[in-house]
Enzyme design. Structure first.
Site, PDB file in Angstrom:
ATOM      1  N   ASP A  10       0.887  -1.162   0.000  1.00  0.00           N
ATOM      2  CA  ASP A  10       0.000   0.000   0.000  1.00  0.00           C
ATOM      3  C   ASP A  10       0.927   1.214   0.000  1.00  0.00           C
ATOM      4  O   ASP A  10       2.121   1.086   0.302  1.00  0.00           O
ATOM      5  CB  ASP A  10      -0.873  -0.042   1.264  1.00  0.00           C
ATOM      6  CG  ASP A  10      -1.658   1.223   1.461  1.00  0.00           C
ATOM      7  OD1 ASP A  10      -2.269   1.699   0.487  1.00  0.00           O
ATOM      8  OD2 ASP A  10      -1.667   1.759   2.602  1.00  0.00           O
ATOM      9  N   ASP A  65      -0.102   5.066   0.952  1.00  0.00           N
ATOM     10  CA  ASP A  65      -0.354   6.053   2.005  1.00  0.00           C
ATOM     11  C   ASP A  65      -0.272   5.392   3.380  1.00  0.00           C
ATOM     12  O   ASP A  65      -1.070   4.517   3.706  1.00  0.00           O
ATOM     13  CB  ASP A  65      -1.758   6.659   1.837  1.00  0.00           C
ATOM     14  CG  ASP A  65      -1.881   7.484   0.559  1.00  0.00           C
ATOM     15  OD1 ASP A  65      -0.968   8.266   0.268  1.00  0.00           O
ATOM     16  OD2 ASP A  65      -2.899   7.330  -0.151  1.00  0.00           O
ATOM     17  N   GLY A  83      -7.576   3.746   3.252  1.00  0.00           N
ATOM     18  CA  GLY A  83      -7.741   2.724   2.214  1.00  0.00           C
ATOM     19  C   GLY A  83      -9.029   2.876   1.419  1.00  0.00           C
ATOM     20  O   GLY A  83      -9.299   2.107   0.504  1.00  0.00           O
ATOM     21  N   ARG A 126     -11.594   8.314  -2.656  1.00  0.00           N
ATOM     22  CA  ARG A 126     -11.964   9.705  -2.345  1.00  0.00           C
ATOM     23  C   ARG A 126     -13.473   9.873  -2.220  1.00  0.00           C
ATOM     24  O   ARG A 126     -13.966  10.413  -1.225  1.00  0.00           O
ATOM     25  CB  ARG A 126     -11.426  10.610  -3.467  1.00  0.00           C
ATOM     26  CG  ARG A 126     -11.386  12.065  -3.089  1.00  0.00           C
ATOM     27  CD  ARG A 126     -10.821  12.888  -4.242  1.00  0.00           C
ATOM     28  NE  ARG A 126      -9.543  12.390  -4.714  1.00  0.00           N
ATOM     29  CZ  ARG A 126      -8.995  12.706  -5.884  1.00  0.00           C
ATOM     30  NH1 ARG A 126      -9.612  13.541  -6.699  1.00  0.00           N
ATOM     31  NH2 ARG A 126      -7.836  12.204  -6.263  1.00  0.00           N
ATOM     32  N   SER A 178      -5.223   5.404  -4.387  1.00  0.00           N
ATOM     33  CA  SER A 178      -5.070   6.853  -4.582  1.00  0.00           C
ATOM     34  C   SER A 178      -4.784   7.203  -6.027  1.00  0.00           C
ATOM     35  O   SER A 178      -3.847   6.690  -6.635  1.00  0.00           O
ATOM     36  CB  SER A 178      -3.939   7.391  -3.712  1.00  0.00           C
ATOM     37  OG  SER A 178      -3.677   8.743  -4.071  1.00  0.00           O
ATOM     38  N   ASP A 215      -1.521  -0.423   6.173  1.00  0.00           N
ATOM     39  CA  ASP A 215      -1.677   0.260   7.465  1.00  0.00           C
ATOM     40  C   ASP A 215      -3.149   0.440   7.833  1.00  0.00           C
ATOM     41  O   ASP A 215      -3.456   1.045   8.854  1.00  0.00           O
ATOM     42  CB  ASP A 215      -1.004   1.644   7.440  1.00  0.00           C
ATOM     43  CG  ASP A 215      -1.755   2.608   6.538  1.00  0.00           C
ATOM     44  OD1 ASP A 215      -2.175   2.194   5.434  1.00  0.00           O
ATOM     45  OD2 ASP A 215      -1.943   3.768   6.948  1.00  0.00           O
TER      46      ASP A 215
HETATM   47  C1  BG6 Z   1      -5.817   5.727   0.029  1.00  0.00           C
HETATM   48  C2  BG6 Z   1      -5.930   6.489   1.329  1.00  0.00           C
HETATM   49  O1  BG6 Z   1      -4.507   5.297  -0.139  1.00  0.00           O
HETATM   50  O2  BG6 Z   1      -6.160   6.577  -1.073  1.00  0.00           O
HETATM   51  C3  BG6 Z   1      -7.321   7.110   1.465  1.00  0.00           C
HETATM   52  O3  BG6 Z   1      -5.708   5.600   2.403  1.00  0.00           O
HETATM   53  C4  BG6 Z   1      -7.635   7.964   0.236  1.00  0.00           C
HETATM   54  O4  BG6 Z   1      -7.356   7.894   2.632  1.00  0.00           O
HETATM   55  C5  BG6 Z   1      -7.487   7.115  -1.023  1.00  0.00           C
HETATM   56  O5  BG6 Z   1      -8.963   8.474   0.304  1.00  0.00           O
HETATM   57  C6  BG6 Z   1      -7.761   7.900  -2.306  1.00  0.00           C
HETATM   58  O6  BG6 Z   1      -6.761   8.876  -2.465  1.00  0.00           O
HETATM   59  P1  BG6 Z   1      -6.820  10.069  -3.502  1.00  0.00           P
HETATM   60  O7  BG6 Z   1      -5.410  10.608  -3.477  1.00  0.00           O
HETATM   61  O8  BG6 Z   1      -7.191   9.474  -4.826  1.00  0.00           O
HETATM   62  O9  BG6 Z   1      -7.837  11.042  -3.027  1.00  0.00           O
HETATM   63 MG    MG Z   2      -2.693   3.157   3.656  1.00  0.00          MG
END
Ligand code: BG6
Ligand code: MG
Length: 225
Positions: free
Chosen positions: A9, A11, A46, A49, A118, A172
């Site tokens: 992962d 973030d 995880g 958005r 993300s 995490d």
């Molecule tokens: C994940 C995070 O990795 O990515 C989440 O843990 C986040 O908190 C998700 O909402 C989406 O991320 P992004 O950068 O596309 O908004």
């Molecule tokens: Mg994470």
């Protein structure tokens, strides 16, 4: 069975962006008249958005008060704040031990994958200067279901050309550990409260190549018995 791949992962495992996600959501939620704290934030880790926004609106009892356009505007505002906060990321922003671990996995001829939902993942890997460390990064824009669905981990294994049973996933977030387990991989959880992880570690400082190979050997011996 030989360990063929390790899937990360991003973030909160590779770099400390989990807290930056929280700060951006906290500000946007506040503008919408909703207060969130770090305890509630655990439920957002995880989660994509738009799904995160739905959870926040529900948490504040305001799900019905925002139409599609307004939701898109809130999500976009959150992303603007988040991306702005990423400006300070550089090659020093890897969490402790991650650079060494990536080097050791590579030296052992084991493949390295990324399973982050993300949409900012490519930019973050670039800022950290580690894009080349990954053999395959699953594309979040092609993923229909957020973690805890196993889709992104399965996509990473497919892209790496390994079976999930031949891979370890590192997370995490509780939703992420569930996704790894549902994919049929061995799971490593970083941080507190990840009771469903096959191996629980307190921080990335404990996440060494030796620790991963010991875990792999112990679990595969158990399976053989
Ligand atoms: C994940 C995070 O990795 O990515 C989440 O843990 C986040 O908190 C998700 O909402 C989406 O991320 P992004 O950068 O596309 O908004
Ligand atoms: Mg994470």
């Amino acid at each position: 069975m030989r360990l063929k791949a390790v899937v990360f992962d991003l973030d909160g495992v590779i770099t400390d962006t989990a807290h930056l996600h929280f700060l951006a959501w906290h500000a946007v939620a506040q503008e919408a008249g909703i207060t969130i704290d770090e305890i509630f934030n655990e439920e957002l880790k995880g989660i994509s958005r738009m799904d995160s926004l739905v959870r926040i609106l529900r948490h504040g009892g305001k799900e019905e008060m925002f139409n599609h356009e307004q939701r898109l505007a809130l999500a976009s505002r959150k992303n603007d704040l988040y991306v702005r906060s990423l400006a300070s990321l550089n090659q020093e922003s890897l969490l402790p031990g991650i650079r060494e671990l990536l080097t050791e996995i590579r030296a052992a001829n084991v493949r390295i994958g990324l399973a982050s939902v993300s949409l900012n993942a490519p930019g973050i890997l670039h800022a950290l200067g580690i894009r080349q460390a990954f053999d395959f990064c699953a594309d979040a824009s092609r993923i229909a279901c957020s973690k805890p669905d196993p889709e992104i981990f399965l996509a990473a294994c497919a892209g790496l050309n390994v079976r999930p049973q031949e891979a370890i996933g590192i997370e995490d977030a509780a939703a992420g550990v569930e996704a790894i387990n549902a994919a049929g991989m061995l799971s490593v959880g970083i941080g507190p409260g990840l009771d469903h992880a096959g191996l629980q570690l307190r921080s990335t400082r404990e996440l060494t190549w030796k620790c991963l190979t010991d875990f792999w050997s112990s679990r595969t011996v158990l399976i053989r018995n």
